[in-house]
Design an enzyme around this catalytic site. Structure first.
Site, PDB file in Angstrom:
ATOM      1  N   HIS A 101      -2.302  18.950  -1.756  1.00 47.97           N
ATOM      2  CA  HIS A 101      -1.619  18.003  -1.383  1.00 47.97           C
ATOM      3  C   HIS A 101      -0.296  18.575  -1.085  1.00 47.97           C
ATOM      4  O   HIS A 101       0.113  19.410  -1.559  1.00 47.97           O
ATOM      5  CB  HIS A 101      -0.478  17.130  -2.214  1.00 47.97           C
ATOM      6  CG  HIS A 101      -2.173  16.286  -3.018  1.00 47.97           C
ATOM      7  ND1 HIS A 101      -2.570  16.456  -4.053  1.00 47.97           N
ATOM      8  CD2 HIS A 101      -2.673  14.969  -2.358  1.00 47.97           C
ATOM      9  CE1 HIS A 101      -3.258  14.987  -4.168  1.00 47.97           C
ATOM     10  NE2 HIS A 101      -3.638  14.492  -3.494  1.00 47.97           N
ATOM     11  N   ASP A 104       2.165  19.008  -3.740  1.00 46.11           N
ATOM     12  CA  ASP A 104       1.916  19.746  -4.645  1.00 46.11           C
ATOM     13  C   ASP A 104       1.538  21.134  -4.728  1.00 46.11           C
ATOM     14  O   ASP A 104       2.363  21.985  -5.237  1.00 46.11           O
ATOM     15  CB  ASP A 104       0.325  19.921  -4.952  1.00 46.11           C
ATOM     16  CG  ASP A 104      -0.757  19.228  -4.641  1.00 46.11           C
ATOM     17  OD1 ASP A 104      -1.319  18.226  -4.612  1.00 46.11           O
ATOM     18  OD2 ASP A 104      -0.988  20.296  -4.050  1.00 46.11           O
ATOM     19  N   GLU A 232     -11.271   8.523   1.569  1.00 42.55           N
ATOM     20  CA  GLU A 232     -11.650   8.549  -0.187  1.00 42.55           C
ATOM     21  C   GLU A 232     -11.022   7.282  -0.697  1.00 42.55           C
ATOM     22  O   GLU A 232     -10.291   6.739  -0.774  1.00 42.55           O
ATOM     23  CB  GLU A 232     -11.339   9.581  -1.248  1.00 42.55           C
ATOM     24  CG  GLU A 232     -11.500   9.496  -2.271  1.00 42.55           C
ATOM     25  CD  GLU A 232     -10.514  10.780  -2.471  1.00 42.55           C
ATOM     26  OE1 GLU A 232     -10.098  12.014  -2.160  1.00 42.55           O
ATOM     27  OE2 GLU A 232     -10.241  10.710  -4.075  1.00 42.55           O
ATOM     28  N   ASP A 296     -16.163  14.083  -4.350  1.00 47.84           N
ATOM     29  CA  ASP A 296     -14.816  14.509  -5.613  1.00 47.84           C
ATOM     30  C   ASP A 296     -15.134  14.669  -6.493  1.00 47.84           C
ATOM     31  O   ASP A 296     -15.838  13.406  -7.690  1.00 47.84           O
ATOM     32  CB  ASP A 296     -13.390  13.907  -5.617  1.00 47.84           C
ATOM     33  CG  ASP A 296     -12.630  14.197  -4.239  1.00 47.84           C
ATOM     34  OD1 ASP A 296     -12.836  15.524  -3.429  1.00 47.84           O
ATOM     35  OD2 ASP A 296     -10.747  13.692  -4.455  1.00 47.84           O
ATOM     36  N   ASP A 309     -11.367  11.475 -14.717  1.00 54.59           N
ATOM     37  CA  ASP A 309     -10.795  12.342 -14.204  1.00 54.59           C
ATOM     38  C   ASP A 309     -11.257  13.605 -14.654  1.00 54.59           C
ATOM     39  O   ASP A 309     -10.844  14.687 -14.996  1.00 54.59           O
ATOM     40  CB  ASP A 309      -9.737  12.899 -13.738  1.00 54.59           C
ATOM     41  CG  ASP A 309      -9.002  12.604 -12.084  1.00 54.59           C
ATOM     42  OD1 ASP A 309     -10.636  11.104 -11.201  1.00 54.59           O
ATOM     43  OD2 ASP A 309      -7.910  12.180 -11.435  1.00 54.59           O
TER      44      ASP A 309
END
Ligand code: XLS
Ligand code: NI
Ligand code: NI
Length: 437
Positions: A101, A104, A232, A296, A309
Protein backbone atom coordinates in the site's frame (compact mmCIF):
# COMPACT_ATOMS: atom_id res chain seq x y z
CA UNK A 1 23.75 -1.53 5.64
CA UNK A 2 24.48 -4.78 7.57
CA UNK A 3 22.25 -7.77 6.86
CA UNK A 4 19.01 -7.78 8.85
CA UNK A 5 18.94 -11.55 9.01
CA UNK A 6 22.70 -12.28 9.33
CA UNK A 7 22.29 -15.86 10.50
CA UNK A 8 19.81 -16.86 7.84
CA UNK A 9 21.06 -18.00 4.47
CA UNK A 10 19.00 -18.40 1.33
CA UNK A 11 16.27 -20.95 2.01
CA UNK A 12 16.94 -24.11 0.02
CA UNK A 13 14.82 -27.06 -1.00
CA UNK A 14 15.97 -30.00 1.12
CA UNK A 15 13.11 -32.44 0.51
CA UNK A 16 10.44 -33.97 2.77
CA UNK A 17 12.91 -35.75 5.07
CA UNK A 18 14.79 -32.63 6.11
CA UNK A 19 14.46 -31.60 9.75
CA UNK A 20 15.83 -28.13 9.07
CA UNK A 21 13.05 -25.61 9.84
CA UNK A 22 14.73 -23.08 7.54
CA UNK A 23 14.40 -25.22 4.43
CA UNK A 24 11.65 -26.10 2.00
CA UNK A 25 10.35 -29.64 2.26
CA UNK A 26 8.06 -29.40 -0.77
CA UNK A 27 8.55 -26.11 -2.61
CA UNK A 28 11.22 -26.71 -5.19
CA UNK A 29 11.06 -23.66 -7.46
CA UNK A 30 12.45 -25.26 -10.63
CA UNK A 31 10.71 -28.64 -10.33
CA UNK A 32 8.18 -29.32 -13.06
CA UNK A 33 4.61 -30.15 -12.09
CA UNK A 34 1.87 -30.45 -14.73
CA UNK A 35 3.92 -28.79 -17.45
CA UNK A 36 5.26 -25.76 -15.58
CA UNK A 37 7.76 -25.12 -12.81
CA UNK A 38 6.43 -24.70 -9.31
CA UNK A 39 7.63 -21.09 -9.37
CA UNK A 40 5.61 -20.44 -12.54
CA UNK A 41 2.48 -22.02 -11.11
CA UNK A 42 2.56 -20.41 -7.70
CA UNK A 43 4.00 -16.93 -8.30
CA UNK A 44 4.50 -16.33 -4.57
CA UNK A 45 4.29 -12.82 -3.23
CA UNK A 46 5.14 -11.24 0.14
CA UNK A 47 3.10 -8.31 1.48
CA UNK A 48 4.90 -5.25 2.76
CA UNK A 49 2.24 -4.25 5.30
CA UNK A 50 2.18 -7.29 7.56
CA UNK A 51 5.80 -8.31 7.02
CA UNK A 52 7.46 -4.93 7.56
CA UNK A 53 4.87 -2.88 9.43
CA UNK A 54 3.03 -5.46 11.51
CA UNK A 55 4.22 -5.12 15.08
CA UNK A 56 1.78 -7.41 16.85
CA UNK A 57 -0.59 -4.78 18.23
CA UNK A 58 -4.14 -5.93 18.75
CA UNK A 59 -7.15 -4.11 20.17
CA UNK A 60 -6.13 -5.16 23.68
CA UNK A 61 -2.39 -4.84 23.55
CA UNK A 62 0.72 -3.07 22.35
CA UNK A 63 3.15 -4.26 19.76
CA UNK A 64 5.38 -7.17 20.64
CA UNK A 65 7.54 -7.62 17.53
CA UNK A 66 11.30 -7.38 17.94
CA UNK A 67 12.68 -5.74 14.79
CA UNK A 68 16.32 -4.83 15.40
CA UNK A 69 16.61 -2.83 12.17
CA UNK A 70 14.06 -0.30 13.43
CA UNK A 71 16.43 0.97 16.18
CA UNK A 72 14.02 3.64 17.43
CA UNK A 73 13.64 5.19 13.98
CA UNK A 74 10.38 6.89 13.04
CA UNK A 75 8.68 8.47 10.02
CA UNK A 76 10.58 8.63 6.76
CA UNK A 77 13.81 7.34 8.34
CA UNK A 78 12.04 4.20 9.50
CA UNK A 79 10.40 3.79 6.10
CA UNK A 80 13.82 4.05 4.41
CA UNK A 81 15.39 1.53 6.77
CA UNK A 82 12.71 -1.06 6.07
CA UNK A 83 13.19 -1.20 2.31
CA UNK A 84 16.48 -3.14 2.12
CA UNK A 85 15.34 -5.42 4.96
CA UNK A 86 12.19 -6.33 3.04
CA UNK A 87 14.10 -7.19 -0.11
CA UNK A 88 16.71 -9.16 1.82
CA UNK A 89 13.80 -11.14 3.24
CA UNK A 90 12.18 -11.78 -0.17
CA UNK A 91 15.49 -12.73 -1.70
CA UNK A 92 16.45 -15.14 1.07
CA UNK A 93 12.98 -16.67 0.88
CA UNK A 94 13.10 -16.92 -2.91
CA UNK A 95 9.75 -15.12 -3.24
CA UNK A 96 9.59 -13.58 -6.71
CA UNK A 97 6.94 -10.92 -6.02
CA UNK A 98 5.63 -8.44 -3.47
CA UNK A 99 2.65 -6.16 -2.88
CA UNK A 100 2.31 -2.86 -1.01
CA UNK A 101 0.00 0.00 0.00
CA UNK A 102 1.22 3.56 -0.59
CA UNK A 103 0.99 4.36 3.12
CA UNK A 104 2.77 1.30 4.40
CA UNK A 105 5.93 1.76 2.35
CA UNK A 106 5.96 5.50 3.11
CA UNK A 107 4.47 7.52 5.98
CA UNK A 108 1.53 9.92 5.90
CA UNK A 109 2.75 13.49 5.36
CA UNK A 110 1.21 16.66 6.74
CA UNK A 111 -0.33 17.36 3.34
CA UNK A 112 -1.06 15.43 0.16
CA UNK A 113 1.96 17.07 -1.38
CA UNK A 114 4.27 15.94 1.40
CA UNK A 115 2.79 12.42 1.37
CA UNK A 116 3.50 12.23 -2.36
CA UNK A 117 7.08 13.41 -1.78
CA UNK A 118 7.61 10.76 0.90
CA UNK A 119 6.22 8.15 -1.44
CA UNK A 120 8.53 9.27 -4.27
CA UNK A 121 11.54 9.01 -1.96
CA UNK A 122 10.66 5.43 -1.04
CA UNK A 123 9.65 4.41 -4.57
CA UNK A 124 13.15 5.34 -5.71
CA UNK A 125 14.56 2.90 -3.14
CA UNK A 126 12.04 0.21 -4.09
CA UNK A 127 13.06 0.56 -7.70
CA UNK A 128 16.76 0.17 -6.83
CA UNK A 129 16.03 -2.90 -4.73
CA UNK A 130 13.80 -4.46 -7.40
CA UNK A 131 16.65 -4.03 -9.84
CA UNK A 132 19.27 -5.43 -7.48
CA UNK A 133 17.24 -8.48 -6.38
CA UNK A 134 14.97 -9.25 -9.34
CA UNK A 135 11.91 -9.23 -7.04
CA UNK A 136 8.90 -7.86 -8.96
CA UNK A 137 5.79 -5.97 -7.97
CA UNK A 138 2.67 -8.20 -8.15
CA UNK A 139 0.35 -5.31 -7.32
CA UNK A 140 0.19 -1.95 -5.68
CA UNK A 141 -2.70 -0.35 -3.84
CA UNK A 142 -3.68 2.77 -1.94
CA UNK A 143 -4.45 2.66 1.75
CA UNK A 144 -7.82 4.40 2.06
CA UNK A 145 -8.91 3.30 5.51
CA UNK A 146 -6.54 4.27 8.33
CA UNK A 147 -6.68 8.08 8.27
CA UNK A 148 -9.58 9.85 10.07
CA UNK A 149 -10.56 11.56 6.78
CA UNK A 150 -11.83 8.15 5.64
CA UNK A 151 -13.95 7.44 8.70
CA UNK A 152 -17.11 7.46 6.53
CA UNK A 153 -15.41 5.69 3.65
CA UNK A 154 -13.36 6.90 0.70
CA UNK A 155 -15.21 6.55 -2.62
CA UNK A 156 -18.44 5.96 -0.66
CA UNK A 157 -17.97 8.76 1.87
CA UNK A 158 -20.78 11.22 2.56
CA UNK A 159 -18.06 13.87 2.21
CA UNK A 160 -17.19 14.72 -1.41
CA UNK A 161 -13.79 16.00 -0.26
CA UNK A 162 -12.89 12.55 1.06
CA UNK A 163 -13.78 11.14 -2.38
CA UNK A 164 -11.49 13.74 -3.96
CA UNK A 165 -8.62 12.97 -1.59
CA UNK A 166 -8.99 9.26 -2.28
CA UNK A 167 -8.95 9.95 -6.02
CA UNK A 168 -5.74 11.95 -5.65
CA UNK A 169 -4.20 9.13 -3.64
CA UNK A 170 -5.19 6.43 -6.14
CA UNK A 171 -3.92 8.57 -9.03
CA UNK A 172 -0.52 8.75 -7.37
CA UNK A 173 -0.57 5.07 -6.40
CA UNK A 174 -1.30 4.17 -10.03
CA UNK A 175 1.58 6.37 -11.19
CA UNK A 176 4.05 4.67 -8.86
CA UNK A 177 2.70 1.17 -9.50
CA UNK A 178 3.24 1.79 -13.20
CA UNK A 179 6.72 3.18 -12.66
CA UNK A 180 7.66 0.08 -10.64
CA UNK A 181 6.46 -2.23 -13.41
CA UNK A 182 3.54 -3.49 -11.30
CA UNK A 183 1.60 -6.35 -12.86
CA UNK A 184 -1.63 -5.33 -11.18
CA UNK A 185 -3.43 -2.87 -8.96
CA UNK A 186 -5.90 -3.82 -6.20
CA UNK A 187 -8.93 -2.01 -4.84
CA UNK A 188 -9.92 -3.18 -1.40
CA UNK A 189 -12.70 -1.06 0.06
CA UNK A 190 -11.88 -1.25 3.74
CA UNK A 191 -14.42 1.39 4.69
CA UNK A 192 -16.60 1.26 1.59
CA UNK A 193 -19.69 0.12 3.43
CA UNK A 194 -21.68 1.22 6.44
CA UNK A 195 -21.92 0.88 10.19
CA UNK A 196 -25.61 1.71 10.32
CA UNK A 197 -28.24 2.02 7.60
CA UNK A 198 -29.95 4.82 9.61
CA UNK A 199 -27.41 7.30 8.26
CA UNK A 200 -26.72 5.71 4.88
CA UNK A 201 -27.89 6.32 1.31
CA UNK A 202 -26.75 2.99 -0.08
CA UNK A 203 -27.79 3.61 -3.70
CA UNK A 204 -25.92 6.89 -3.86
CA UNK A 205 -22.80 5.40 -2.25
CA UNK A 206 -22.75 2.51 -4.72
CA UNK A 207 -23.06 4.91 -7.63
CA UNK A 208 -20.14 6.91 -6.25
CA UNK A 209 -18.04 3.78 -5.92
CA UNK A 210 -18.76 2.91 -9.54
CA UNK A 211 -17.90 6.45 -10.62
CA UNK A 212 -14.64 6.26 -8.73
CA UNK A 213 -13.69 3.00 -10.41
CA UNK A 214 -14.60 4.38 -13.84
CA UNK A 215 -12.32 7.34 -13.15
CA UNK A 216 -9.56 4.89 -12.26
CA UNK A 217 -10.14 3.00 -15.53
CA UNK A 218 -9.96 6.29 -17.45
CA UNK A 219 -6.78 7.30 -15.70
CA UNK A 220 -5.23 3.89 -16.28
CA UNK A 221 -5.83 4.35 -20.00
CA UNK A 222 -4.55 7.91 -19.94
CA UNK A 223 -1.18 6.89 -18.47
CA UNK A 224 -0.97 3.64 -20.43
CA UNK A 225 -0.77 1.39 -17.37
CA UNK A 226 -1.12 -2.17 -18.63
CA UNK A 227 -1.47 -3.98 -15.29
CA UNK A 228 -4.62 -5.85 -14.28
CA UNK A 229 -7.16 -4.14 -12.00
CA UNK A 230 -8.47 -6.29 -9.13
CA UNK A 231 -11.28 -5.90 -6.64
CA UNK A 232 -10.80 -7.71 -3.35
CA UNK A 233 -14.07 -8.79 -1.70
CA UNK A 234 -14.58 -8.80 2.06
CA UNK A 235 -17.97 -8.77 3.79
CA UNK A 236 -17.20 -6.80 6.96
CA UNK A 237 -14.47 -5.54 9.27
CA UNK A 238 -13.79 -2.73 9.82
CA UNK A 239 -17.32 -1.84 8.68
CA UNK A 240 -20.42 -3.80 9.68
CA UNK A 241 -21.10 -4.38 5.99
CA UNK A 242 -18.72 -3.89 3.10
CA UNK A 243 -20.30 -3.45 -0.34
CA UNK A 244 -17.76 -5.73 -2.08
CA UNK A 245 -18.93 -8.48 0.23
CA UNK A 246 -18.08 -11.61 -1.73
CA UNK A 247 -17.24 -12.76 -5.25
CA UNK A 248 -20.87 -12.89 -6.36
CA UNK A 249 -21.68 -9.43 -4.98
CA UNK A 250 -18.59 -7.94 -6.64
CA UNK A 251 -19.43 -9.51 -9.99
CA UNK A 252 -22.97 -8.22 -9.82
CA UNK A 253 -21.74 -4.73 -8.97
CA UNK A 254 -19.17 -4.76 -11.78
CA UNK A 255 -21.79 -5.94 -14.28
CA UNK A 256 -24.40 -3.43 -13.16
CA UNK A 257 -22.00 -0.55 -13.62
CA UNK A 258 -20.31 -1.73 -16.83
CA UNK A 259 -16.98 -2.39 -15.18
CA UNK A 260 -16.63 -6.14 -15.58
CA UNK A 261 -14.27 -6.03 -18.56
CA UNK A 262 -11.83 -3.88 -16.60
CA UNK A 263 -11.61 -5.89 -13.37
CA UNK A 264 -10.80 -9.32 -12.05
CA UNK A 265 -11.13 -10.49 -8.47
CA UNK A 266 -8.40 -10.87 -5.90
CA UNK A 267 -9.86 -13.41 -3.48
CA UNK A 268 -8.70 -13.82 0.10
CA UNK A 269 -9.41 -17.00 2.04
CA UNK A 270 -10.22 -15.35 5.37
CA UNK A 271 -12.57 -12.93 3.61
CA UNK A 272 -14.44 -15.75 1.91
CA UNK A 273 -14.92 -17.53 5.22
CA UNK A 274 -16.07 -14.30 6.89
CA UNK A 275 -18.70 -14.14 4.14
CA UNK A 276 -19.84 -17.63 5.06
CA UNK A 277 -18.21 -19.31 2.08
CA UNK A 278 -15.26 -21.56 1.56
CA UNK A 279 -12.37 -20.19 -0.51
CA UNK A 280 -13.11 -22.96 -2.99
CA UNK A 281 -16.66 -21.64 -3.36
CA UNK A 282 -15.59 -18.06 -4.04
CA UNK A 283 -12.90 -19.21 -6.47
CA UNK A 284 -15.48 -21.31 -8.31
CA UNK A 285 -17.83 -18.32 -8.56
CA UNK A 286 -15.09 -16.06 -9.93
CA UNK A 287 -13.76 -18.66 -12.34
CA UNK A 288 -17.23 -19.32 -13.77
CA UNK A 289 -17.34 -15.62 -14.69
CA UNK A 290 -13.81 -15.69 -16.14
CA UNK A 291 -12.84 -13.22 -13.44
CA UNK A 292 -10.41 -14.88 -11.04
CA UNK A 293 -7.25 -12.78 -11.08
CA UNK A 294 -5.19 -13.41 -7.97
CA UNK A 295 -5.43 -14.77 -4.44
CA UNK A 296 -4.54 -13.40 -1.02
CA UNK A 297 -3.42 -16.62 0.58
CA UNK A 298 -4.12 -16.87 4.27
CA UNK A 299 -6.54 -18.60 6.58
CA UNK A 300 -8.81 -17.70 9.48
CA UNK A 301 -9.52 -19.44 12.75
CA UNK A 302 -12.81 -21.32 12.85
CA UNK A 303 -13.34 -20.30 16.45
CA UNK A 304 -12.68 -16.59 15.96
CA UNK A 305 -15.06 -14.43 13.97
CA UNK A 306 -12.65 -11.93 12.46
CA UNK A 307 -9.89 -11.57 9.89
CA UNK A 308 -7.04 -13.25 11.73
CA UNK A 309 -4.89 -13.39 8.57
CA UNK A 310 -3.00 -16.52 9.56
CA UNK A 311 -0.56 -18.28 7.26
CA UNK A 312 -2.16 -21.12 5.31
CA UNK A 313 -1.03 -24.52 6.54
CA UNK A 314 -3.99 -26.77 5.76
CA UNK A 315 -3.13 -29.11 2.92
CA UNK A 316 -6.82 -29.69 2.31
CA UNK A 317 -7.31 -25.94 1.75
CA UNK A 318 -4.29 -25.54 -0.53
CA UNK A 319 -5.32 -28.63 -2.50
CA UNK A 320 -8.74 -27.09 -3.11
CA UNK A 321 -7.20 -23.78 -4.17
CA UNK A 322 -4.77 -25.45 -6.55
CA UNK A 323 -7.45 -27.70 -8.05
CA UNK A 324 -9.48 -24.60 -8.90
CA UNK A 325 -6.43 -22.77 -10.23
CA UNK A 326 -5.20 -25.64 -12.39
CA UNK A 327 -8.74 -26.07 -13.65
CA UNK A 328 -8.80 -22.49 -14.90
CA UNK A 329 -5.39 -22.85 -16.54
CA UNK A 330 -3.34 -21.04 -13.88
CA UNK A 331 -2.53 -17.43 -13.11
CA UNK A 332 -1.71 -14.85 -15.73
CA UNK A 333 -0.99 -11.61 -13.86
CA UNK A 334 -1.91 -12.84 -10.39
CA UNK A 335 -0.18 -14.95 -7.79
CA UNK A 336 -0.29 -16.54 -4.36
CA UNK A 337 0.06 -13.40 -2.25
CA UNK A 338 0.60 -14.04 1.46
CA UNK A 339 -1.69 -11.46 2.99
CA UNK A 340 -0.93 -13.03 6.35
CA UNK A 341 0.78 -12.11 9.58
CA UNK A 342 2.66 -13.91 12.30
CA UNK A 343 0.92 -14.22 15.68
CA UNK A 344 1.71 -11.55 18.24
CA UNK A 345 3.34 -14.23 20.37
CA UNK A 346 5.72 -15.02 17.48
CA UNK A 347 7.75 -11.85 17.88
CA UNK A 348 11.20 -12.77 16.55
CA UNK A 349 12.39 -12.01 13.00
CA UNK A 350 12.95 -15.71 12.31
CA UNK A 351 9.21 -16.29 12.80
CA UNK A 352 8.64 -14.38 9.54
CA UNK A 353 10.67 -17.05 7.78
CA UNK A 354 8.92 -19.99 9.45
CA UNK A 355 5.56 -18.48 8.50
CA UNK A 356 6.33 -17.95 4.83
CA UNK A 357 8.20 -21.23 4.41
CA UNK A 358 5.18 -23.04 5.85
CA UNK A 359 2.78 -21.25 3.51
CA UNK A 360 4.95 -21.92 0.47
CA UNK A 361 5.36 -25.59 1.37
CA UNK A 362 1.63 -25.96 2.00
CA UNK A 363 0.88 -24.52 -1.44
CA UNK A 364 3.58 -26.63 -3.10
CA UNK A 365 1.98 -29.75 -1.61
CA UNK A 366 -1.46 -28.54 -2.65
CA UNK A 367 -0.13 -28.07 -6.18
CA UNK A 368 1.40 -31.56 -6.33
CA UNK A 369 -1.72 -33.18 -4.89
CA UNK A 370 -4.04 -31.27 -7.20
CA UNK A 371 -1.91 -32.19 -10.21
CA UNK A 372 -2.03 -35.87 -9.15
CA UNK A 373 -5.83 -35.76 -8.74
CA UNK A 374 -6.17 -34.27 -12.20
CA UNK A 375 -3.78 -36.80 -13.72
CA UNK A 376 -5.69 -39.66 -12.09
CA UNK A 377 -8.83 -38.36 -13.75
CA UNK A 378 -11.44 -40.18 -11.64
CA UNK A 379 -12.80 -37.01 -10.03
CA UNK A 380 -13.27 -35.18 -13.32
CA UNK A 381 -14.72 -38.30 -14.95
CA UNK A 382 -17.23 -38.67 -12.12
CA UNK A 383 -18.41 -35.08 -12.50
CA UNK A 384 -18.65 -35.51 -16.25
CA UNK A 385 -20.71 -38.69 -15.92
CA UNK A 386 -22.96 -37.05 -13.33
CA UNK A 387 -24.24 -34.72 -16.04
CA UNK A 388 -24.44 -37.38 -18.77
CA UNK A 389 -28.20 -36.86 -19.15
CA UNK A 390 -27.39 -33.46 -20.65
CA UNK A 391 -25.08 -34.85 -23.31
CA UNK A 392 -27.74 -36.45 -25.51
CA UNK A 393 -31.47 -36.76 -26.00
CA UNK A 394 -33.67 -34.47 -23.95
CA UNK A 395 -30.86 -32.74 -22.00
CA UNK A 396 -29.08 -31.86 -25.20
CA UNK A 397 -32.32 -30.54 -26.68
CA UNK A 398 -32.79 -28.25 -23.65
CA UNK A 399 -29.23 -26.96 -23.79
CA UNK A 400 -29.60 -26.28 -27.51
CA UNK A 401 -32.86 -24.37 -27.01
CA UNK A 402 -34.82 -26.88 -29.08
CA UNK A 403 -37.64 -27.36 -26.57
CA UNK A 404 -39.82 -25.26 -24.24
CA UNK A 405 -42.33 -25.87 -21.46
CA UNK A 406 -44.91 -27.30 -23.90
CA UNK A 407 -42.61 -30.03 -25.21
CA UNK A 408 -41.24 -30.80 -21.74
CA UNK A 409 -44.70 -31.15 -20.31
CA UNK A 410 -45.69 -33.51 -23.12
CA UNK A 411 -42.49 -35.52 -22.56
CA UNK A 412 -43.13 -35.89 -18.83
CA UNK A 413 -46.82 -36.75 -19.32
CA UNK A 414 -45.66 -39.67 -21.35
CA UNK A 415 -42.69 -40.70 -19.19
CA UNK A 416 -44.49 -40.24 -15.86
CA UNK A 417 -41.63 -39.75 -13.34
CA UNK A 418 -38.14 -38.23 -13.02
CA UNK A 419 -36.42 -40.76 -10.81
CA UNK A 420 -32.95 -39.80 -9.44
CA UNK A 421 -30.57 -41.17 -12.06
CA UNK A 422 -27.30 -41.36 -10.13
CA UNK A 423 -25.93 -41.17 -6.57
CA UNK A 424 -24.04 -38.02 -5.58
CA UNK A 425 -21.34 -40.22 -4.02
CA UNK A 426 -20.08 -37.47 -1.71
CA UNK A 427 -18.46 -39.90 0.73
CA UNK A 428 -16.84 -41.86 -2.07
CA UNK A 429 -15.40 -38.63 -3.48
CA UNK A 430 -14.18 -37.41 -0.08
CA UNK A 431 -12.36 -40.72 0.30
CA UNK A 432 -10.95 -40.38 -3.19
CA UNK A 433 -9.51 -36.94 -2.38
CA UNK A 434 -7.98 -38.35 0.82
CA UNK A 435 -6.18 -41.00 -1.23
CA UNK A 436 -4.04 -38.13 -2.50
CA UNK A 437 -3.80 -35.78 0.49
C1 XLS B 1 -7.63 -6.43 4.50
C2 XLS B 1 -7.21 -6.67 3.12
C3 XLS B 1 -6.10 -5.77 2.63
C4 XLS B 1 -5.96 -5.83 1.13
C5 XLS B 1 -5.15 -4.72 0.54
O1 XLS B 1 -8.37 -7.19 5.10
O2 XLS B 1 -6.90 -8.00 2.97
O3 XLS B 1 -4.91 -6.10 3.26
O4 XLS B 1 -5.44 -7.03 0.70
O5 XLS B 1 -5.66 -3.48 0.84
NI1 NI C 1 -5.99 -8.92 1.30
NI1 NI D 1 -7.73 -9.42 4.88
Amino acid sequence: MPAAFPRIRKIQYEGPNSKNPLSFKHYNADEFVAGKTMAEHLRFSVVYWHTMCGNGTDVFGWGTAVRPWEKGLTGLDLAKARVPVFFEFCEKLGAPHYAFHDRDVAPHGKSLKQSNQYLDTIVKLLKEQQKATGVKLLWGTAQLFAHPRYCHGAATSCNADAFAFAAAQVKKALDVTKSLGGQGYTFWGGREGYSTLWNTNMKRELEHLAKFLHMAVDYKKAIGFKGQFYIEPKPKEPTKHQYDSDAAACLNFLREFDLLEHFKLNLETNHATLAGHTMQHDMRVAIAAGALGSIDANTGDELLGWDTDQFPTSIYLTTQCMLELLGMGGFTTGGVNFDAKVRRESFEPVDLFHAHIGGMDAFARGLKIAAAIRKDGRLAEFVKQRYASWDSGLGKDIERNRVGFKELSAYMMKKGEAAPNTSGRQEFLENLINEFV
